[in-house]
Design a protein around this motif. Sequence first.
Motif, short mmCIF file in Angstrom:
data_model
loop_
_atom_site.label_atom_id
_atom_site.label_comp_id
_atom_site.label_asym_id
_atom_site.label_seq_id
_atom_site.Cartn_x
_atom_site.Cartn_y
_atom_site.Cartn_z
N GLU A 170 -64.25 -8.86 55.74
CA GLU A 170 -63.14 -8.36 56.53
C GLU A 170 -61.87 -9.19 56.37
O GLU A 170 -60.79 -8.75 56.77
CB GLU A 170 -63.54 -8.33 58.01
CG GLU A 170 -64.65 -7.34 58.32
CD GLU A 170 -64.25 -5.92 57.99
OE1 GLU A 170 -63.32 -5.39 58.62
OE2 GLU A 170 -64.87 -5.34 57.07
N HIS B 274 -58.58 -10.79 54.86
CA HIS B 274 -57.59 -10.35 53.88
C HIS B 274 -56.26 -11.04 54.15
O HIS B 274 -56.01 -11.55 55.25
CB HIS B 274 -57.41 -8.82 53.92
CG HIS B 274 -56.99 -8.30 55.26
ND1 HIS B 274 -57.90 -7.91 56.22
CD2 HIS B 274 -55.77 -8.10 55.81
CE1 HIS B 274 -57.26 -7.49 57.29
NE2 HIS B 274 -55.97 -7.61 57.07
N ARG B 275 -55.44 -11.05 53.13
CA ARG B 275 -54.09 -11.62 53.22
C ARG B 275 -53.09 -10.47 53.35
O ARG B 275 -53.10 -9.54 52.55
CB ARG B 275 -53.80 -12.45 51.96
CG ARG B 275 -52.33 -12.82 51.75
CD ARG B 275 -51.93 -14.01 52.54
NE ARG B 275 -50.54 -14.37 52.30
CZ ARG B 275 -50.13 -15.16 51.30
NH1 ARG B 275 -51.02 -15.67 50.47
NH2 ARG B 275 -48.86 -15.44 51.14
N ARG B 276 -52.25 -10.55 54.38
CA ARG B 276 -51.27 -9.49 54.62
C ARG B 276 -49.95 -9.84 53.93
O ARG B 276 -49.32 -10.85 54.26
CB ARG B 276 -51.05 -9.29 56.12
CG ARG B 276 -52.28 -8.76 56.86
CD ARG B 276 -51.94 -8.48 58.31
NE ARG B 276 -53.09 -7.89 59.00
CZ ARG B 276 -53.04 -7.44 60.25
NH1 ARG B 276 -51.91 -7.54 60.94
NH2 ARG B 276 -54.12 -6.91 60.82
N PRO C 90 -52.59 -5.17 52.50
CA PRO C 90 -53.75 -6.05 52.69
C PRO C 90 -54.45 -6.35 51.37
O PRO C 90 -54.88 -5.44 50.65
CB PRO C 90 -54.65 -5.22 53.62
CG PRO C 90 -54.31 -3.80 53.30
CD PRO C 90 -52.88 -3.77 52.87
N LEU C 91 -54.56 -7.60 51.02
CA LEU C 91 -55.28 -8.04 49.82
C LEU C 91 -56.55 -8.75 50.28
O LEU C 91 -56.49 -9.80 50.92
CB LEU C 91 -54.42 -8.98 48.98
CG LEU C 91 -53.13 -8.40 48.42
CD1 LEU C 91 -52.38 -9.44 47.61
CD2 LEU C 91 -53.40 -7.16 47.57
N ARG C 92 -57.70 -8.18 49.95
CA ARG C 92 -58.97 -8.73 50.43
C ARG C 92 -59.35 -9.99 49.67
O ARG C 92 -59.12 -10.11 48.47
CB ARG C 92 -60.08 -7.69 50.28
CG ARG C 92 -59.93 -6.51 51.22
CD ARG C 92 -61.16 -5.62 51.18
NE ARG C 92 -61.08 -4.57 52.18
CZ ARG C 92 -61.45 -4.72 53.45
NH1 ARG C 92 -61.92 -5.88 53.85
NH2 ARG C 92 -61.34 -3.72 54.31
N SER D 186 -62.71 -8.78 47.19
CA SER D 186 -62.51 -7.39 46.76
C SER D 186 -63.49 -6.97 45.67
O SER D 186 -63.53 -5.80 45.30
CB SER D 186 -61.08 -7.21 46.26
OG SER D 186 -60.79 -8.10 45.19
N THR E 249 -58.67 -15.16 45.73
CA THR E 249 -59.96 -14.88 45.08
C THR E 249 -60.75 -16.15 44.86
O THR E 249 -61.99 -16.09 44.75
CB THR E 249 -59.74 -14.14 43.74
OG1 THR E 249 -59.02 -12.93 44.00
CG2 THR E 249 -61.05 -13.77 43.07
#
Length: 362
Positions: free
Chosen positions: A162, A164-166, A191-193, A196, A301
């Motif tokens: 859940e 993530h970076r906004r 939103p970058l998880r 991912s 990541t």
Amino acid sequence: MSIVALGVFPYITASIVIQLLTPVFPQLQEISREGEAGRAKMNRIIHWLTVPIALAQGYGQLVLLQQSNVIASVGFTGDALLPTVAALLSITAGTMFLVWLGEMITERGIGNGISLIIFAGIVAGFPSLLTQGFLDRDNVLGVGFFAIIGVVIIALIVLFNEAHRRIPVQYGRSIFRGGRMYRQSGATYLPLRINSAGMIPLIFAFSIVILPGTIATYLSTNTTWVGDVANFFAVLLVPTSPLYWGMVFVLVVLFTFFYTLVIFNQQNLAENLQRNGGFVLGIRPGRPTQDYLNRVIVRITMGGALFLGFVAIVPYLASLITGVQAISLSSTSLLIMVGVGLDTMRQLEAQLTMRNYEGFLR
């Protein structure tokens, strides 16, 4: 033997292959950009590719059963021809039936049908797992600690899935209506998880680590130096050796970066933002936005890759800490279960929200 012994994994393999080949072949890139029609074409290609993969994996299953003296002979000559062809056709038909069933669940039900079928297969193995735990009565404390580790890992998987970076995004564009120009603006976030890639890097890593040992098993009967080398690797790369799990950790980290960057670049986020009049605050549209997003995805990541590597080696660490060998904790299964569970909860929440009911997710 079950006609669905392969499950939907040939379909999953075909999907991964097509995802990795899309940036390589321009024809696949053009199809992927055609919207809904393009997705239908890609799905059809995946279905076609699933059939030969299921045939190849089915033949491998039959060869393993033959080596275990479960079936008499496998081959395409003599008396073995008809039973082998019948078994391959049955196994492939079973896989395609599960794929069709999964698509029907997706179309008429809630959530992703293929994922739910995999989820059901994992949950169906829980009774035997619990039975193995109860049989190990000499190490009750270890079994209890093993269960605690499993619960903690599930909580960590939920947290990282859940997270993530906004990235703040501003929209501003001009629209002409009736000879007049209207300006529209708004702010949102991208939103970058952190994770991912999901469980795909674990599948890649375990497949590559298992491959040398599998080849060595076939060559170990050779009486020349080839047999000696094969025996060396067969002993070295066993699932109980630290080298085996060290290679798994390194490969999971590498494949997480590789798969995330491949999938991220296919999305063309910078181009889509520019086309829709959006831009990242403080960053020029176009190539600078793409470079900025690439830097961000590489940084976040790193945490996701180390986490997936840790989850991959948790079974080995749990067995060392607790001393429990009767229970096997599959990290891939835990990732699939948590991912499918969260996705299904979101689907249910969306359905409840659409019907003006109060949701149960806070």
